[in-house]
Design an enzyme around this catalytic site. Sequence first.
Site, PDB file in Angstrom:
ATOM      1  N   HIS A 250       0.836  -1.202   0.000  1.00  0.00           N
ATOM      2  CA  HIS A 250       0.000   0.000   0.000  1.00  0.00           C
ATOM      3  C   HIS A 250       0.871   1.253   0.000  1.00  0.00           C
ATOM      4  O   HIS A 250       0.445   2.313  -0.464  1.00  0.00           O
ATOM      5  CB  HIS A 250      -0.895   0.028   1.243  1.00  0.00           C
ATOM      6  N   ASP A 324      -4.559  -5.946  -8.011  1.00  0.00           N
ATOM      7  CA  ASP A 324      -4.798  -5.347  -6.703  1.00  0.00           C
ATOM      8  C   ASP A 324      -5.144  -3.880  -6.961  1.00  0.00           C
ATOM      9  O   ASP A 324      -5.039  -3.391  -8.094  1.00  0.00           O
ATOM     10  CB  ASP A 324      -3.562  -5.511  -5.809  1.00  0.00           C
TER      11      ASP A 324
END
Length: 996
Positions: A250, A324
Amino acid sequence: MKNQLLKIGSTIVVLFIMINCANYKKTNISEKVGIAENNKKYIRKNKNIQKPFLTDSETEKEWVDRLYRSMTIDEKIGQLFMIAAYSNKDEAHQKATEKLVTDYKVGGIIFFQGGPVRQAVLTNRYQASSKTPLFIAIDGEWGLSMRIDSTYRYPWNMTLGAIQDVDLIEKVGQNMGEENKRMGIHFNFAPVIDINTNPNNPIIGNRSFGESKINVANKASALMKGQQSQGIFSTGKHFPGHGDTSTDSHKTLPTVNFSKKRINLVELYPYKQLFDEGLASVMVGHLNIPSLEPTENHPTSLSYKVVTKLLQRKLGFKGLIFTDALGMKGASNFKGPGEVDLAAFLAGNDILLCPENVPLAIEKIKNAYNENTITEKRLARSVKKILHYKFKAGLNKYSPIDTKNLYSDLNASKKDALQYRLYENAVTVLQNKQDLLPIKNLNQKIAYVKLGDSDNSSFLTTLKKYTDVTEVADANIEQLNIKLKEFNTVIIGFHKKDKAWENHEFSPTELTWLQEIAKHNNVILDLFTKPYSLLSIPTFENIESVIVSYQNSDIAQIVSAELIFGAIEARGKLPVSIHSIFPANTGITTAKLDRLGFTAPENQDMDPTVLSKIDAIAQKAIDGKMTPGMQVLVARKGQVVFQKSYGHHTYDNAIKVSNSDLYDVASISKMISTLPNVMQLYDQKKVDLDTRLETMLPYFSNTNKKDIIFKDLLSHYAGLKAWIPFYKATLDSNNKPLEKYYRKNASSEFSLKVADNLFLRTDYQDTIMKIIADTPLAAKKEYRYSDFTFIILKEYLEQVTNKKLEVLSQENFFNSLGMNNTLYNPLQKFDITVIAPSEVDNYFRHQVVQGYVHDMAAAMQGGVAGHAGIFSNAMDVAKMMQLYLQKGSYGNQRYFSAATFDTFNTCHFCSEGVERGLGFDKRLGPDGSTCQCTSPSSFGHTGFTGDMAWADPENGLVYIFLSNRTYPEVSELGNTLAKEKIREDIQKIIQQSIIK
């Protein structure tokens, strides 16, 4: 043609909208783990398994082809995008999302935070706005609750990784699938297939099933099968493997420096198994893996070599491929909005998740299409695959979500039943020196010390249901250890918030305290958090027992307390390594003792919906002033399935009844104090069925009662008088205590405490016995219930054993059974506020009777009588009833033989109309004590104060009802609780709840 095919959607003005998926929430923090890799070659399993999502019917092909031909190029490209949406944001967000659906024809929505009804309403709204039905997805690794409030939470994968029974994991998947289906969701981005082999992994950790590729593969497979059996598409992630990274994708691009051989052997192992078993979709992670993609810092999610050559060609994966979230730094640092989406599609992905700028991304892909960088064949491959899966999801016949009963459907009680079974199989014992677990001897002093910053109430409450457990605390470790000196065993619970992204580590102070306590005490350490927290403990040398309970949920706490006291055995195996001392798969099996445990009704084949009807009957009794409050407990086959308290101690509603409060159990005292002691003497052959009373008590040798035999006495078939109000002879004409018999202060001559500031003559016991001895017997031998039986038996017990009844009961039963809330004269141990009052006495003691026995004759014996005097709660009474149900055994200790129990539970005079055993009530007729729905072998007793304790061997049932129906006074209309058959009606409900 389009309207005929889809019948959905309306268009509104085109606006430029950007959906930012940067809030795609992190899913864990730092983890530490050792490596224990099984290098066994991949073996294909379940060759004949059905793969429902990998075959296409002719109808499906026709629908897909027809729909694809009807689409514009913009509509086709729009199908590639799945955007983020929230049901906890404002109308501006909702309109922005809706315009992406109507304007840019996006193919799907992934929901994040919000609530179930709000999300369902928005799903219906967005579906109605879309020309082509939308895919709906969620990132719900441990259920909807990962993203949606007011929904059911299942354990983390790490917890499931400890379970050896994979069928239970499949049931978790089935439940998740049912819930997703109810919410109109088609994809759940689970299971996580990452093998957590890096002790410093900051993002996977608890999200992984563990460090063994075999364990991960088997558990992920089971979860997938469960979900997909409900028609929900599972999405395995994060391909090709995020388990050995030391950074968070992230925030940056994590690097995995493994060879192709290692990745093929380990990371890809579970993917191969799940592909072979029909996994519907895969999510590709943002990872830098030089051995697979040599271009420097090139994310795997954007790599043609990884997504197309490895995943699709070499591994032969035919399902849908998701990136993702493209707003994550692992991808967005490599290319900007639009460019990153194009790169992801060129790499071979089908669905682009959480694009940062949908209009720009569509423009980039359309330009590439027009320039022949993207061929029609490439576009059709992904778009048609998406449409095929929409058909498989039933979107060719879409219907809106019905929001009626949505909350109750998502939170059905059966989920708790599964949760109990999961933790019963997950909780893991890593160390057990001197077989400290389970705690067998309850006649010892046990302390509990809390570490951590989260709730421990269910754990401590359940521990206290087994025996006295004292919570000990101090701000100073030296003072704490001084306090702990008086205890034999110390249970340390480490409780951390049950949130995947919270800090789960011991603080330096807690580590110091743990070691200091362990140096000086026998310690059971119970960890209610991730097993990696153990890595910071420098030594386990002085810690006798170590338990990993994995999470701090209520059910985890209850189950772990059960294990400590042996109601269940330990079954779990550690899914990761803790240094070399506890390698993966460590798990010690502990003994199971025959003590009461706790579970959901379904696990004992009882219907919780039926049991819930008890609430209305209890409220009827309270509203009708039949009793101010009550406790109700139901156990089946050794497990408590229902325990609730209702109402208040009094009608002024000042103190609510709690499960631990004490009630005067009146005549139930006979069955849980006097009778078991008598049964022990019978078992020791100190008395038999034909023993005469004069043999038992020579005091009766010269009376009309000398020839009463033991069997007749206990069957209430001896002709004894029912009772005598002994107290009346000690009162004056105004019903006030005579000074001849009472004093306000205790002395050797006036030692029998009847109530506050009221002491009876010590020698009045002799008077009571003489009155009993002198009473006439019935002219005809017939059944007559009499308190005299047990008043006599108390004298017998005390003379034979040379011990007082209260001492006998404590030593022989209460202490070892853990009946620490059961005693005579409770004010000697308990505060008055935890004892329900029995009566406002205006005829004898002239005060509120609270903490003193209600029965007058028992009060005149100092509160200790053979027929009354015991105070207890439903849990403690249930232990004695379970002892009887188990025919004299409890906690793997035998108190008397099964043959003795059978003798006492036999109706010896049924042919004469006496429906009683020896000391047990068995009356099942219209005027009996039960609902007439129990089995003939059932037995129990009732109490004048409004109590009932009953056991049914045929159904394995124990039923306890305690109340203070005599407060504030016995109704002039009589016992309305009995007349209205409140206890019997509850018993009917219990019997009706049995499923099989």
